[in-house]
Design a protein around this motif. Structure first.
Motif, PDB file in Angstrom:
ATOM      1  N   ASN A 139       1.676   9.230  39.235  1.00  0.00           N
ATOM      2  CA  ASN A 139       1.441   9.812  37.915  1.00  0.00           C
ATOM      3  C   ASN A 139       0.973   8.758  36.911  1.00  0.00           C
ATOM      4  O   ASN A 139       0.887   9.038  35.731  1.00  0.00           O
ATOM      5  N   ASN A 140       0.664   7.559  37.392  1.00  0.00           N
ATOM      6  CA  ASN A 140       0.342   6.446  36.507  1.00  0.00           C
ATOM      7  C   ASN A 140      -0.999   5.828  36.907  1.00  0.00           C
ATOM      8  O   ASN A 140      -1.095   5.162  37.939  1.00  0.00           O
ATOM      9  N   LEU A 141      -2.005   6.058  36.104  1.00  0.00           N
ATOM     10  CA  LEU A 141      -3.349   5.550  36.370  1.00  0.00           C
ATOM     11  C   LEU A 141      -3.379   4.033  36.532  1.00  0.00           C
ATOM     12  O   LEU A 141      -4.238   3.484  37.214  1.00  0.00           O
ATOM     13  N   HIS A 142      -2.430   3.327  35.917  1.00  0.00           N
ATOM     14  CA  HIS A 142      -2.394   1.866  35.956  1.00  0.00           C
ATOM     15  C   HIS A 142      -1.352   1.312  36.930  1.00  0.00           C
ATOM     16  O   HIS A 142      -1.072   0.116  36.921  1.00  0.00           O
ATOM     17  N   ALA A 143      -0.779   2.160  37.761  1.00  0.00           N
ATOM     18  CA  ALA A 143       0.261   1.721  38.698  1.00  0.00           C
ATOM     19  C   ALA A 143      -0.318   0.747  39.721  1.00  0.00           C
ATOM     20  O   ALA A 143      -1.378   0.982  40.297  1.00  0.00           O
ATOM     21  N   LYS A 144       0.406  -0.332  39.936  1.00  0.00           N
ATOM     22  CA  LYS A 144      -0.017  -1.332  40.925  1.00  0.00           C
ATOM     23  C   LYS A 144      -0.002  -0.754  42.343  1.00  0.00           C
ATOM     24  O   LYS A 144      -0.651  -1.286  43.242  1.00  0.00           O
TER      25      LYS A 144
ATOM     26  N   ALA B  64       9.422   6.877  46.138  1.00  0.00           N
ATOM     27  CA  ALA B  64       9.743   5.447  46.189  1.00  0.00           C
ATOM     28  C   ALA B  64       9.424   4.836  44.829  1.00  0.00           C
ATOM     29  O   ALA B  64       8.368   4.251  44.628  1.00  0.00           O
ATOM     30  N   GLY B  65      10.334   5.043  43.887  1.00  0.00           N
ATOM     31  CA  GLY B  65      10.075   4.572  42.533  1.00  0.00           C
ATOM     32  C   GLY B  65       9.224   5.563  41.762  1.00  0.00           C
ATOM     33  O   GLY B  65       8.397   5.166  40.947  1.00  0.00           O
ATOM     34  N   PHE B  66       9.413   6.838  42.024  1.00  0.00           N
ATOM     35  CA  PHE B  66       8.697   7.889  41.303  1.00  0.00           C
ATOM     36  C   PHE B  66       9.591   8.375  40.171  1.00  0.00           C
ATOM     37  O   PHE B  66      10.728   8.765  40.401  1.00  0.00           O
ATOM     38  N   LEU B  67       9.083   8.338  38.939  1.00  0.00           N
ATOM     39  CA  LEU B  67       9.942   8.516  37.775  1.00  0.00           C
ATOM     40  C   LEU B  67       9.958   9.921  37.165  1.00  0.00           C
ATOM     41  O   LEU B  67      10.771  10.181  36.287  1.00  0.00           O
ATOM     42  N   LEU B  68       9.089  10.808  37.604  1.00  0.00           N
ATOM     43  CA  LEU B  68       9.121  12.164  37.056  1.00  0.00           C
ATOM     44  C   LEU B  68      10.061  13.058  37.865  1.00  0.00           C
ATOM     45  O   LEU B  68      10.252  12.842  39.059  1.00  0.00           O
TER      46      LEU B  68
ATOM     47  N   TYR C 199      18.358  15.901  38.870  1.00  0.00           N
ATOM     48  CA  TYR C 199      18.211  14.452  39.053  1.00  0.00           C
ATOM     49  C   TYR C 199      19.379  13.887  39.869  1.00  0.00           C
ATOM     50  O   TYR C 199      20.548  14.056  39.499  1.00  0.00           O
ATOM     51  N   ASP C 200      19.056  13.230  40.963  1.00  0.00           N
ATOM     52  CA  ASP C 200      20.018  12.424  41.727  1.00  0.00           C
ATOM     53  C   ASP C 200      21.233  13.192  42.230  1.00  0.00           C
ATOM     54  O   ASP C 200      22.294  12.618  42.428  1.00  0.00           O
ATOM     55  N   GLU C 201      21.098  14.496  42.464  1.00  0.00           N
ATOM     56  CA  GLU C 201      22.246  15.284  42.921  1.00  0.00           C
ATOM     57  C   GLU C 201      22.073  15.860  44.315  1.00  0.00           C
ATOM     58  O   GLU C 201      22.937  16.580  44.800  1.00  0.00           O
ATOM     59  N   GLY C 202      20.957  15.564  44.987  1.00  0.00           N
ATOM     60  CA  GLY C 202      20.741  16.085  46.334  1.00  0.00           C
ATOM     61  C   GLY C 202      21.691  15.458  47.339  1.00  0.00           C
ATOM     62  O   GLY C 202      22.303  14.413  47.099  1.00  0.00           O
ATOM     63  N   GLU C 203      21.804  16.101  48.483  1.00  0.00           N
ATOM     64  CA  GLU C 203      22.708  15.650  49.547  1.00  0.00           C
ATOM     65  C   GLU C 203      22.399  14.205  49.946  1.00  0.00           C
ATOM     66  O   GLU C 203      21.239  13.841  50.157  1.00  0.00           O
ATOM     67  N   PHE C 204      23.454  13.401  50.047  1.00  0.00           N
ATOM     68  CA  PHE C 204      23.290  12.000  50.433  1.00  0.00           C
ATOM     69  C   PHE C 204      22.909  11.903  51.914  1.00  0.00           C
ATOM     70  O   PHE C 204      23.459  12.598  52.755  1.00  0.00           O
ATOM     71  N   ILE C 205      22.005  10.989  52.205  1.00  0.00           N
ATOM     72  CA  ILE C 205      21.607  10.679  53.567  1.00  0.00           C
ATOM     73  C   ILE C 205      22.207   9.338  53.986  1.00  0.00           C
ATOM     74  O   ILE C 205      22.686   9.172  55.102  1.00  0.00           O
ATOM     75  N   PHE C 206      22.192   8.369  53.040  1.00  0.00           N
ATOM     76  CA  PHE C 206      22.611   7.004  53.368  1.00  0.00           C
ATOM     77  C   PHE C 206      23.013   6.278  52.088  1.00  0.00           C
ATOM     78  O   PHE C 206      22.373   6.439  51.050  1.00  0.00           O
ATOM     79  N   GLN C 207      24.074   5.491  52.186  1.00  0.00           N
ATOM     80  CA  GLN C 207      24.454   4.587  51.095  1.00  0.00           C
ATOM     81  C   GLN C 207      24.798   3.226  51.687  1.00  0.00           C
ATOM     82  O   GLN C 207      25.315   3.132  52.796  1.00  0.00           O
ATOM     83  N   GLN C 208      24.500   2.192  50.917  1.00  0.00           N
ATOM     84  CA  GLN C 208      24.872   0.825  51.291  1.00  0.00           C
ATOM     85  C   GLN C 208      25.263   0.082  50.032  1.00  0.00           C
ATOM     86  O   GLN C 208      24.559   0.159  49.039  1.00  0.00           O
ATOM     87  N   ASN C 209      26.379  -0.626  50.092  1.00  0.00           N
ATOM     88  CA  ASN C 209      26.847  -1.350  48.912  1.00  0.00           C
ATOM     89  C   ASN C 209      26.604  -2.849  49.055  1.00  0.00           C
ATOM     90  O   ASN C 209      26.371  -3.358  50.143  1.00  0.00           O
ATOM     91  N   VAL C 210      26.674  -3.519  47.883  1.00  0.00           N
ATOM     92  CA  VAL C 210      26.530  -4.972  47.842  1.00  0.00           C
ATOM     93  C   VAL C 210      27.413  -5.497  46.704  1.00  0.00           C
ATOM     94  O   VAL C 210      27.530  -4.865  45.653  1.00  0.00           O
TER      95      VAL C 210
END
Length: 189
Positions: free
Chosen positions: A36-41, A81-85, A143-154
């Motif tokens: 969605n970003n014309l200037h996206a790298k 993968a880093g999609f903000l809308l 936003y961010d409420e779908g079923e979890f597939i994988f989590q990893q902590n650090v």
């Protein structure tokens, strides 16, 4: 051949990592990079790897023209993968359990509207968390409420800035995101 369609809004470090991971895979291919970003790298990465790209606006996303383009590609998995809308319900309904997102925190904490990138890392730092991580999840209408597939902590106890947290989290993203995608597309291998 399983097909991945990538969506990104910015630099595309996860996109680049996914492209590299599947570069020599004869069973999985990346069929497009949408932004969605014309200037996206990320567009530079698409061009460099000869992957078709599409730039669209929010109206096109929400009113069906992006869905038409998705349908032409017939992806087996749509990867945010880093999609903000916010992803539209009409696309989610057509591709149930075929759209995944990566979030730079251990959901359900630090999720929701406006919680992305440095906003997440800053909030984690301000709350003096001892650990954070990543969550890969299916996309639903919230936003961010779908079923979890994988989590990893650090552990982030020694981190004194959101940038330091970001480095650790991005390392987890790069290590695990492509592997989870591969498992979803080839569950018996």
């Amino acid at each position: 051949m399983k097909k991945i369609l990538l969506f990104a809004s910015g630099t595309g470090s996860n996109v680049e990592n996914i492209i590299q991971y599947f570069k020599n895979n004869d069973n999985i291919s990346i069929v497009g990079i949408f932004t969605n970003n014309l200037h996206a790298k990320v567009l530079e990465k698409a061009k460099r790897h000869n992957i078709p790209s599409l730039v669209f606006n929010k109206t096109e996303l929400n009113e069906g023209s992006v869905l038409e383009k998705i349908n032409k590609l017939q992806p087996d998995l749509i990867v945010l993968a880093g999609f903000l809308l916010k992803f539209p319900e009409q696309i989610i309904k057509v591709y149930p359990n075929k759209i995944i997102n990566i979030h730079p925190a251990l959901l359900p904490k630090y999720g929701g509207k406006g919680m992305y990138g440095m906003n997440v890392h800053q909030a984690i730092l301000e709350n003096k968390e001892k650990e954070t991580g990543i969550t890969i999840h299916y996309v639903n209408e919230h936003y961010d409420e779908g079923e979890f597939i994988f989590q990893q902590n650090v552990n982030i106890e020694e981190c004194d800035s959101p940038e330091a947290i970001a480095v650790k989290v991005q390392s987890l993203e790069h290590e695990h995101f492509p592997k989870v995608i591969a498992q979803l597309l080839t569950p018996n291998s």
